[in-house]
Scaffold this motif. Structure first.
Motif, PDB file in Angstrom:
ATOM      1  N   ALA A   1      31.336  40.674  32.493  1.00 32.10           N
ATOM      2  CA  ALA A   1      30.347  39.865  31.789  1.00 32.10           C
ATOM      3  C   ALA A   1      29.007  39.998  32.494  1.00 32.10           C
ATOM      4  CB  ALA A   1      30.785  38.404  31.753  1.00 32.10           C
ATOM      5  N   GLN A   2      27.981  40.274  31.714  1.00 35.62           N
ATOM      6  CA  GLN A   2      26.625  40.468  32.220  1.00 35.62           C
ATOM      7  C   GLN A   2      26.657  41.527  33.307  1.00 35.62           C
ATOM      8  OE1 GLN A   2      25.345  36.511  33.210  1.00 35.62           O
ATOM      9  NE2 GLN A   2      25.390  35.862  31.091  1.00 35.62           N
ATOM     10  N   ALA A   3      26.209  41.244  34.503  1.00 32.73           N
ATOM     11  CA  ALA A   3      26.158  42.266  35.547  1.00 32.73           C
ATOM     12  C   ALA A   3      27.299  42.124  36.548  1.00 32.73           C
ATOM     13  CB  ALA A   3      24.825  42.179  36.281  1.00 32.73           C
ATOM     14  N   PHE A   4      28.334  41.334  36.213  1.00 32.19           N
ATOM     15  CA  PHE A   4      29.412  41.067  37.158  1.00 32.19           C
ATOM     16  C   PHE A   4      30.769  41.456  36.590  1.00 32.19           C
ATOM     17  CE2 PHE A   4      26.072  38.135  38.315  1.00 32.19           C
ATOM     18  CZ  PHE A   4      25.987  38.325  39.675  1.00 32.19           C
ATOM     19  N   CYS A   5      31.682  41.774  37.491  1.00 28.55           N
ATOM     20  CA  CYS A   5      33.068  42.044  37.137  1.00 28.55           C
ATOM     21  C   CYS A   5      33.945  41.136  37.987  1.00 28.55           C
ATOM     22  CB  CYS A   5      33.414  43.505  37.416  1.00 28.55           C
ATOM     23  SG  CYS A   5      35.136  43.889  37.039  1.00 28.55           S
ATOM     24  N   THR A   6      34.903  40.466  37.353  1.00 35.12           N
ATOM     25  CA  THR A   6      35.859  39.634  38.056  1.00 35.12           C
ATOM     26  C   THR A   6      37.257  40.152  37.738  1.00 35.12           C
ATOM     27  OG1 THR A   6      34.402  37.717  37.865  1.00 35.12           O
ATOM     28  CG2 THR A   6      36.702  37.282  38.406  1.00 35.12           C
ATOM     29  N   VAL A   7      38.064  40.320  38.772  1.00 35.15           N
ATOM     30  CA  VAL A   7      39.446  40.751  38.605  1.00 35.15           C
ATOM     31  C   VAL A   7      40.343  39.663  39.176  1.00 35.15           C
ATOM     32  CG1 VAL A   7      41.200  42.430  39.298  1.00 35.15           C
ATOM     33  CG2 VAL A   7      38.913  43.199  38.695  1.00 35.15           C
ATOM     34  N   ARG A   8      41.316  39.256  38.371  1.00 41.87           N
ATOM     35  CA  ARG A   8      42.310  38.284  38.825  1.00 41.87           C
ATOM     36  C   ARG A   8      43.631  39.024  38.884  1.00 41.87           C
ATOM     37  NH1 ARG A   8      46.368  35.201  36.780  1.00 41.87           N
ATOM     38  NH2 ARG A   8      46.664  33.134  37.668  1.00 41.87           N
ATOM     39  N   SER A   9      44.270  38.996  40.043  1.00 42.07           N
ATOM     40  CA  SER A   9      45.542  39.676  40.233  1.00 42.07           C
ATOM     41  C   SER A   9      46.555  38.654  40.720  1.00 42.07           C
ATOM     42  CB  SER A   9      45.377  40.792  41.268  1.00 42.07           C
ATOM     43  OG  SER A   9      46.610  41.436  41.513  1.00 42.07           O
ATOM     44  N   SER A  10      47.726  38.662  40.109  1.00 42.63           N
ATOM     45  CA  SER A  10      48.772  37.740  40.556  1.00 42.63           C
ATOM     46  C   SER A  10      50.084  38.498  40.701  1.00 42.63           C
ATOM     47  CB  SER A  10      48.931  36.581  39.578  1.00 42.63           C
ATOM     48  OG  SER A  10      49.383  37.041  38.327  1.00 42.63           O
ATOM     49  N   VAL A  11      50.888  38.051  41.634  1.00 47.95           N
ATOM     50  CA  VAL A  11      52.196  38.642  41.866  1.00 47.95           C
ATOM     51  C   VAL A  11      53.138  37.509  42.270  1.00 47.95           C
ATOM     52  CG1 VAL A  11      51.726  39.217  44.291  1.00 47.95           C
ATOM     53  CG2 VAL A  11      53.452  40.487  43.037  1.00 47.95           C
ATOM     54  N   VAL A  12      54.375  37.568  41.768  1.00 50.50           N
ATOM     55  CA  VAL A  12      55.407  36.629  42.180  1.00 50.50           C
ATOM     56  C   VAL A  12      56.232  37.322  43.261  1.00 50.50           C
ATOM     57  CG1 VAL A  12      57.393  35.262  41.491  1.00 50.50           C
ATOM     58  CG2 VAL A  12      55.451  35.512  39.928  1.00 50.50           C
TER      59      VAL A  12
END
Length: 124
Positions: free
Chosen positions: A8-19
């Motif tokens: 979004a706009q000039a940013f990147c966000t990554v959400r990573s999850s592991v059990v």
């Protein structure tokens, strides 16, 4: 392991999850500035850092036509410890791609030689 990528706009966000074994879940959020848009068909790479500022891993995210490549880096040594690719595939009748294929290779130094080798493979 599950990844969510938001640009979004000039940013990147990554959400990573592991059990993890035993049922405990680990969630990491990384964020970074996206570089300017390049010409059509050219790769675009961003470096993401943990939002909390803590943790041993940085993330290089590269967008290529039809594929996103993620490289998890050891923040101390700079070595790649996990290389992943995400590809949208299997178009439905309307032409929409419906399946996200992810493959990850765990990398490590071989005992004795110090050469980088694949320590494990994950696909989902």
């Amino acid at each position: 392991r599950a990844h969510g990528v938001l640009m979004a706009q000039a940013f990147c966000t990554v959400r990573s999850s592991v059990v993890l074994p035993g049922g405990r879940q680990r969630v990491v959020r990384m964020r970074g500035v996206l570089p300017p848009v390049l010409g059509a068909g050219e790769a675009c790479t961003a470096r993401l850092e943990p939002e909390s500022g803590e943790g041993p891993i940085s993330l290089l995210l590269s967008e290529h036509p039809g594929c996103i490549v993620l490289s998890e880096l050891n923040r101390t040594s700079g070595e790649v410890v996990l290389a992943s690719s995400m590809v949208l595939a299997h178009a439905d009748r309307s032409g929409h791609r419906t399946t996200l294929l992810t493959t990850s290779h765990e990398l490590r130094r071989a005992a004795g030689t110090g050469l980088v080798e694949v320590g494990g493979v994950q696909m989902w």
